[in-house]
Structure formats: C-alpha cells, structure tokens
Design an enzyme around this catalytic site. Sequence first.
Site, short mmCIF file in Angstrom:
data_model
loop_
_atom_site.label_atom_id
_atom_site.label_comp_id
_atom_site.label_asym_id
_atom_site.label_seq_id
_atom_site.Cartn_x
_atom_site.Cartn_y
_atom_site.Cartn_z
N THR A 37 -12.82 14.35 43.24
CA THR A 37 -11.57 14.68 42.46
C THR A 37 -10.42 13.90 43.08
O THR A 37 -10.71 13.48 44.38
CB THR A 37 -11.37 16.15 42.66
OG1 THR A 37 -11.02 16.64 44.11
CG2 THR A 37 -12.27 17.31 42.01
N GLU B 209 -14.55 18.72 37.76
CA GLU B 209 -15.36 19.90 37.84
C GLU B 209 -16.28 20.35 36.47
O GLU B 209 -17.05 21.09 36.55
CB GLU B 209 -14.71 20.64 38.38
CG GLU B 209 -14.15 20.61 39.73
CD GLU B 209 -12.85 20.09 39.91
OE1 GLU B 209 -12.63 19.29 38.94
OE2 GLU B 209 -12.32 20.16 40.87
N TRP C 296 7.74 32.41 33.60
CA TRP C 296 7.18 31.09 33.66
C TRP C 296 7.72 30.13 32.75
O TRP C 296 7.74 30.42 31.49
CB TRP C 296 5.59 31.24 33.41
CG TRP C 296 4.80 31.83 34.67
CD1 TRP C 296 5.57 32.29 35.90
CD2 TRP C 296 3.46 31.83 35.19
NE1 TRP C 296 4.52 32.69 36.82
CE2 TRP C 296 3.38 32.35 36.22
CE3 TRP C 296 2.40 31.19 34.11
CZ2 TRP C 296 1.91 32.62 36.84
CZ3 TRP C 296 1.20 31.55 34.78
CH2 TRP C 296 1.07 32.08 36.17
#
Length: 544
Positions: free
Chosen positions: A188, A333, A445
Amino acid sequence: MSTLQGQMMDVQLLVSALLRHADYNHADTEIVSRRLEGDIHRYTYSEAAVRIRKMANALEAFGLKRGERAATLAWNGYRHFELYYAISGIGSVMHTINPRLHPEQVAWIVNHAEDRILFFDITFAPIVDAIADKCPTVQQWVAMIDPDKMPEMKNVTPVSYEDFIQAQSAAYEWPELDENAAAALCYTSGTTGNPKGVLYSHRSLVLHTYAACLPDAFGVDATDVVLPIVPMFHVNAWSLPYVGALAGVKLVFPGAKLDGESVCELFENEKVTISAGVPTVWLLVLQYLQQNNRKLSTVKRMTVGGSACPPALMKTFKNDYGVQLEHAWGMTEMSPLGTYNHPKAKHLQLSEDEQFQARLSQGRAVFGVEMKIVDDKGNRMPQDGQSTGDLHVRGPWVVDRYFKKDESPLVDGWFPTGDVGYIDPDGYLTITDRTKDVIKSGGEWIGSIDIENIAMAHPAVAMAACIAARHEKWDERPLLLVQIKEGQSVTKEDLLKHFEGKIAKWWTPDDVLFVDSLPLGATGKVQKNKLRDEYGDHLLKQPA
Ligand code: ADP
C-alpha cells in the site's frame, strides 16, 4: 457428520492457466506497447507465451525458488506483462514496486520483501543507483531495454532483459502449484507509517479476474481493445493484464508517455474501446481534448477509480465525447475490485438526468465481495441509503493478513476499509470520505468528497481538495483548496456562492485558498495529510 463431497476435478486455479488459455485460444490477438526505445512494439499472445516460457527458464537458471520474490520498477509494457506471468508461473512472487515512491521507501520495501532480483525500466535507473548498496538481498539487476540501449550506471552493472532470456529454451512445463500459494505482492502506498505488503494468491487473482471480466464489472469480451493507464506497478493495473488473457482482448500498453496527446494517439491508432485510470489522468486527457479540439472515435467506456469521480468530469466525457465514465471502487487490500457502477434494468426507465445521478455512486458489490456499514460500536447499520458509517468488507480476494505481520487487521472476520459511506437498498455504495479525512465539525461529520465535487463542477476549477482545518469553536471546519484552470479566474465569494442550494449551509467551507497545484501522491491522489500539515491551522490564524 460427514458431508457428501462433490465429484469434480480438483484443478488448481493458477495464473499460468490464464496464459495457457490465451496462448491456445487467442494466439494471434495482439499486445501493443509504446517502448522506451522510442517505437511501438507489437506481438501476439502466442509470441508473448514463447518469451514468457524463456523467462521462466531464465529465472530458474538464476536460481529463483518457489515463494521467493522478484521485483519490478516498471511502466506498463510487454516485458512487464511477461514478468507478471513468468514469475508467478514458476511459483515465485511477482512484486511490483511503485517507482513514484521516494528511493528510501523503495529500498525499505525491497528489503522488507527480500527481493532476490529486480527488473527495471531505464527511466528508473537513478532509483536503482540510489538504492543498490542498501539492498543486499538483490543479486541481479535487469534493465528492461534492448542491449544496445543500456543505461550508464554508477553503482550496479545490470544485464539487459533480452540477454537475460536470450539463450533460454522456449520449452517449459508450468508446474501444478497449490492455488493458495503466493503469486504477487503489492505494498500500500502508506501515507502514514511504513507501507504494508498485500500478498495475493493464485486463487485470489484468478477468482478476481473472473469477477473483473463480468458484464457488470469491466465487461470485456474478445472484440475489445483495452488500454490500461492504471499502472502495472500498483495493484496489478486493476488486474487488466490478467483480464486481457482470460477474455482474449487486445492489450495496449502506453509505457512512459502518459500525457494527453500520447494517450489519445494510441486510443485512435489502436482503436481502443476500453480504458481505465484515476480521475487525475482523465482530467489531463480531457484538457488535451478540449485544448486541441480532438474527438475520440473508438473509446466506449473508461473506468474511473482510485478516488471519487467528479460528476462534472463524467458529464463532459458523456456529452462532448460520447464516452461513458464508469465509477469503480476498490483498494490494494482488495486486489483491488470491490464495487462497480452499472445500471439495473429499472434505471433504464429513468430520465436522462436521473440515470446520470445513478451513475455517480461507487456502484454495487461485484460477486465475491460482501460489504457492510458499521457504527462506532461495530453494529451493522441499515442499508437505507443514508446510514453512514465505516465500511467493512470480506471475500476471497480481500486481505487476511499483511505480509510478515502477525496481528490480524480484521474485525470479526471483516476487513475495515478505512472508508466511510452508506449503501442504498439496491446495493449501491456511496463513499463520503476516508475515515482519516472526515471533517468533524461540532461532533457532526462532513464528507469532503461532496464538497470537492461541487467545487469541481465550477467551470473555472481544475482541481479541489477539502480538508479539516482546526477551529476554536467547532474543533474542525472545512477548508477548500482550489487549483484554477489555466486562463480562468474566480473569486472566493463567487465560488462560495456556487455552493448555495447544493449542500447544507453548515457544510459550506469556511474559507477558500487558491493554490498553484495540489500535491499528488504516488498513486495520483491528492495528499490531504500534506495539506493538513500546511493549512490545518489556517482558520485559527483568522481574525475572529
Ligand atoms: P493507497 O492510496 O493507500 O495506495 P489504494 O490505492 O489501495 O490505497 O486506494 C484505496 C483507497 O482509495 C480506498 O480505500 C478509497 O479511499 C479510495 N478510493 C478508491 N476508489 C475510490 C472511488 N471510486 N471513490 C472514492 N474513493 C476511492
């Protein structure tokens, strides 16, 4: 209690089977590459298979054993394609390294992977020179270039790829490996901390390739011509080199020339029908098309992933060029494919505008991937198109553990993606942010992707990034950083006005800063952590 076993052949799912399939069934289908040598190289799957078998023999002669890693630092091209199949095919691990990483990071990755041999395009000779004496496990450096074009190097004496395989026999029997054996390794990009290695198995790659070919994913068939702009050095170019062999498509590799003009030239000359890349690539291609008044005559579809696809980009490609941008989501992933946006039958009844809106989400799970949204206690949230939380996934091509790490990243058997979003009753996923990029304003949020998409719909805006800036009263507030298109201008006031009615008022950025360019990471994404470091205190410095 014993179960009745099925009585079908226990044939292992292997990467070498993809190549054999293409060799037998698509022998004369072409693979075309723009080379660093300066010319266009073309050959067929069967000619590729001959060279891949020679490479298999060369690797064994060198002494590369099963399970050992062989690395590449290379563009998309036919030699890289050959290595994909030769290295995995003999039972070793094809380790692609992202050359856009800092040499220190490349050296760290080579050492962590304990690569025994490293193949590189000569563009990256300076990286090899910089890391050579720091990488004791590498016993052979191979330059992927014709022998008469070898680079001058200070710290290594590489062999030319062609010399490496030249004396080898083209006869090679691919071994019957265990399908769970490791086949490929990709790290990654690791915006924080060291990169983590994801070790794909033959089984995971083959299953992923089947799924990637489905009509509701890349949807390729043997009449297609596919040009992967997405690099073979990161997540296997979204598996397109494997998809090519399974479906028998003509593959076109752009090499090092990724500017709008060079890519569009290949699109036209090779009659490309399908391409794939991150949004920043398509923004550049669009700029080229617009500035040069060019059209695309054969491209039907382009897959966009890696970061959210700006709606304005999708609209312009559709309306002005007749090209459908298709939104997909995934990650290293996940090999990488998680979701892909294609319509359902009921969408076809909708108005054009509604159909366009339906195309904007990240899409539905490809069979093989299960998804769930969880709250902060890990409880599954309803799939109602609004309950927003952390996205967890599982499936046969989702990571179980990182390479050489003992602790499992899983939570209750699911992989936490680090993405935040919601899923609607039809199964369509919308990513609102990455967990670490979410803006937490007074305990609520704010998703940065929505704000960026609105900003990028403004005709003067080339690129936009919205970050969390620290705020005395609300902890964090959105701060918008904007790169203006060449020759255009807009004021902060006008840009903020452009948000009116498109977004809840309290989501509107507190300030707008105009920058010359936004920092892009090794996979072409805006590096928001850098922006936060630089501009995170901007609002605190403002007069109250
Ligand atoms: P890295 O950037 O660390 O190398 P990957 O290349 O694996 O990681 O990128 C995976 C991440 O990219 C996802 O977790 C997600 O945040 C983002 N991403 C990928 N595709 C999309 C998309 N279509 N929309 C929004 N974000 C996306």
